[in-house]
Design a protein around this motif. Structure first.
Motif, PDB file in Angstrom:
ATOM      1  N   ASP A   1       0.856  -1.372   0.062  1.00  0.00           N
ATOM      2  CA  ASP A   1      -0.044  -0.041   0.072  1.00  0.00           C
ATOM      3  C   ASP A   1       0.736   1.191   0.220  1.00  0.00           C
ATOM      4  OD1 ASP A   1      -2.273  -1.714  -0.220  1.00  0.00           O
ATOM      5  OD2 ASP A   1      -2.307  -1.649   2.169  1.00  0.00           O
ATOM      6  N   GLU A   2       1.761   1.214   0.726  1.00  0.00           N
ATOM      7  CA  GLU A   2       2.541   2.506   0.996  1.00  0.00           C
ATOM      8  C   GLU A   2       3.939   2.412   0.295  1.00  0.00           C
ATOM      9  OE1 GLU A   2       3.304   2.814   5.429  1.00  0.00           O
ATOM     10  OE2 GLU A   2       1.254   2.847   5.734  1.00  0.00           O
ATOM     11  N   GLY A   3       4.570   1.543  -0.286  1.00  0.00           N
ATOM     12  CA  GLY A   3       5.554   1.254  -0.860  1.00  0.00           C
ATOM     13  C   GLY A   3       7.026   1.116  -0.077  1.00  0.00           C
ATOM     14  N   LYS A   4       8.144   0.836  -0.510  1.00  0.00           N
ATOM     15  CA  LYS A   4       9.390   0.985   0.330  1.00  0.00           C
ATOM     16  C   LYS A   4      10.458   1.009  -0.536  1.00  0.00           C
ATOM     17  CE  LYS A   4      11.542  -2.012   3.885  1.00  0.00           C
ATOM     18  NZ  LYS A   4      11.426  -0.957   5.021  1.00  0.00           N
ATOM     19  N   GLY A   5      11.381   1.785  -0.252  1.00  0.00           N
ATOM     20  CA  GLY A   5      12.552   2.031  -0.847  1.00  0.00           C
ATOM     21  C   GLY A   5      12.238   2.517  -2.378  1.00  0.00           C
ATOM     22  N   THR A   6      12.766   1.780  -3.444  1.00  0.00           N
ATOM     23  CA  THR A   6      12.454   2.162  -4.857  1.00  0.00           C
ATOM     24  C   THR A   6      11.094   1.625  -5.197  1.00  0.00           C
ATOM     25  OG1 THR A   6      13.582   0.095  -5.684  1.00  0.00           O
ATOM     26  CG2 THR A   6      14.853   2.279  -5.434  1.00  0.00           C
ATOM     27  N   MET A   7      10.499   0.958  -4.334  1.00  0.00           N
ATOM     28  CA  MET A   7       9.031   0.734  -4.912  1.00  0.00           C
ATOM     29  C   MET A   7       8.058   1.674  -4.492  1.00  0.00           C
ATOM     30  SD  MET A   7       7.090  -2.866  -3.299  1.00  0.00           S
ATOM     31  CE  MET A   7       5.197  -2.891  -3.909  1.00  0.00           C
ATOM     32  N   PRO A   8       7.270   2.141  -5.657  1.00  0.00           N
ATOM     33  CA  PRO A   8       6.134   3.147  -5.214  1.00  0.00           C
ATOM     34  C   PRO A   8       4.987   2.443  -4.530  1.00  0.00           C
ATOM     35  CG  PRO A   8       6.215   2.736  -7.489  1.00  0.00           C
ATOM     36  CD  PRO A   8       7.393   1.824  -6.826  1.00  0.00           C
ATOM     37  N   ALA A   9       4.133   3.147  -4.071  1.00  0.00           N
ATOM     38  CA  ALA A   9       3.025   2.950  -3.396  1.00  0.00           C
ATOM     39  C   ALA A   9       1.936   2.459  -4.692  1.00  0.00           C
ATOM     40  CB  ALA A   9       2.292   3.988  -2.426  1.00  0.00           C
ATOM     41  N   GLY A  10       1.302   1.555  -4.041  1.00  0.00           N
ATOM     42  CA  GLY A  10      -0.135   1.220  -5.032  1.00  0.00           C
ATOM     43  C   GLY A  10       0.567   0.525  -6.126  1.00  0.00           C
ATOM     44  N   MET A  11       1.461  -0.194  -6.264  1.00  0.00           N
ATOM     45  CA  MET A  11       1.784  -1.044  -7.437  1.00  0.00           C
ATOM     46  C   MET A  11       1.061  -2.281  -7.590  1.00  0.00           C
ATOM     47  SD  MET A  11       4.367   0.380  -9.082  1.00  0.00           S
ATOM     48  CE  MET A  11       4.886  -1.213 -10.041  1.00  0.00           C
ATOM     49  N   PHE A  12       0.253  -2.685  -6.440  1.00  0.00           N
ATOM     50  CA  PHE A  12      -0.503  -4.029  -6.583  1.00  0.00           C
ATOM     51  C   PHE A  12      -1.813  -3.551  -7.289  1.00  0.00           C
ATOM     52  CE2 PHE A  12      -3.645  -7.221  -5.122  1.00  0.00           C
ATOM     53  CZ  PHE A  12      -2.990  -8.112  -5.535  1.00  0.00           C
ATOM     54  N   GLN A  13      -2.020  -4.347  -8.265  1.00  0.00           N
ATOM     55  CA  GLN A  13      -3.284  -4.207  -8.838  1.00  0.00           C
ATOM     56  C   GLN A  13      -4.366  -5.461  -8.698  1.00  0.00           C
ATOM     57  OE1 GLN A  13      -4.132  -1.295 -10.116  1.00  0.00           O
ATOM     58  NE2 GLN A  13      -2.227  -0.647  -9.453  1.00  0.00           N
ATOM     59  N   GLY A  14      -5.073  -5.284  -7.643  1.00  0.00           N
ATOM     60  CA  GLY A  14      -5.985  -6.286  -7.633  1.00  0.00           C
ATOM     61  C   GLY A  14      -6.782  -6.083  -6.366  1.00  0.00           C
ATOM     62  N   THR A  15      -7.812  -7.216  -6.185  1.00  0.00           N
ATOM     63  CA  THR A  15      -8.702  -6.840  -5.172  1.00  0.00           C
ATOM     64  C   THR A  15      -8.190  -6.976  -3.666  1.00  0.00           C
ATOM     65  OG1 THR A  15      -9.299  -9.186  -5.266  1.00  0.00           O
ATOM     66  CG2 THR A  15     -10.648  -7.983  -6.681  1.00  0.00           C
ATOM     67  N   ALA A  16      -8.735  -6.567  -2.756  1.00  0.00           N
ATOM     68  CA  ALA A  16      -8.261  -6.580  -1.353  1.00  0.00           C
ATOM     69  C   ALA A  16      -8.184  -8.262  -1.092  1.00  0.00           C
ATOM     70  CB  ALA A  16      -9.215  -6.003  -0.512  1.00  0.00           C
TER      71      ALA A  16
END
Length: 270
Positions: A231-246
């Motif tokens: 949800d929030e990202g970490k390091g070089t990984m931006p937030a919201g990268m996962f595209q799918g249902t909860a």
């Protein structure tokens, strides 16, 4: 012209009577005990018996294969540097043979072609090379000696190859190769991972491409912490990268949390 009673009895034939001789000759199998040094005909007598025995053995073998699933190794992974490949047990003696200098390198044709050709070609040509009538092993010292020498060589080479493989496995540092093993590859969450954007950075086998490796991520993060990173990202990984249902996110996070090796990886970045 008068005929006496004796002539009449000679001219009379009784149909079906056992005294009537049959012109048809019966075919009796040969008694090979009368011919020392010879056995029954190879075709079709001997060959038919061999075929019958082969069919029984084949049916029994197929029944065992269907009853007991063959043990398969781990899924092929080119990034697993700790994996020690070995051939099946019936080729171990050739595998060990190729480790000798005179059967490897520039002389590899000796170990891959010449020696197997002599071994299997000799077995194939035995009926033509050994045409002696004697069948007792003690009376055939050359043939028996070559067979025993080949058998001992195969057994020794197989044992040495297996012993060396076990020593190599024991000499590996604890946990070597474990990072390459993906836990629960049949879990539906693995398909969710591969069909999402995660695979572009972390690789099909969690090995890490543009992003860090996810192997052993369960040693450092819990399922809830992994969801937070999604949800929030970490390091070089931006937030919201996962595209799918909860639900899919929770399923994927739980699966990633099970990816453990028993070692604690660094946690500076995801």
């Amino acid at each position: 012209m008068a005929h006496n009673d004796q002539d009449k009895e000679q001219d009379v034939h009784f149909v079906g009577d056992s005294r009537v001789k049959s012109n048809k000759q019966r075919i009796y199998p040969k008694d090979y005990s009368e011919f020392p040094g010879k056995t029954e005909a190879f075709f079709p007598n001997f060959l038919l018996k061999e075929w019958m025995v082969a069919v029984v053995v084949l049916v029994g073998f197929l029944a065992l294969v269907m009853a007991e699933e063959p043990p398969l190794g781990e899924q092929a992974d080119p990034t697993n540097t700790g994996f020690l490949p070995v051939p099946d047990w019936y080729f171990l003696f050739l595998y060990e043979l190729l480790k000798f200098k005179w059967a490897s390198g520039p002389f590899v044709v000796i170990g891959t072609v010449l020696v197997p050709s002599l071994l299997f070609g000799g077995l194939f040509l035995v009926p033509w090379l050994d045409r002696g009538k004697e069948r007792r092993p003690m009376k055939r010292p050359i043939t028996t000696g070559i067979a025993l020498l080949s058998l001992v060589g195969i057994v020794v080479l197989t044992w040495v190859a297996e012993d060396e493989h076990q020593k190599q496995l024991a000499s590996q540092p604890k946990g070597a190769g474990e990072e390459a093993k993906i836990v629960d590859q049949n879990d539906p969450a693995y398909e969710i991972y591969k069909n999402n954007a995660c695979v572009n950075c972390h690789g099909q086998q969690l090995e890490g491409l543009q992003g860090p490796s996810l192997r052993g991520i369960g040693d450092a993060y819990s399922s809830e912490e992994i969801i937070k990173i999604m949800d929030e990202g970490k390091g070089t990984m931006p937030a919201g990268m996962f595209q799918g249902t909860a639900k899919e996110k929770k399923q994927l996070a739980d699966w990633l949390a099970r990816q453990k090796t028993g070692k604690k990886p660094p946690t500076e970045e995801h």
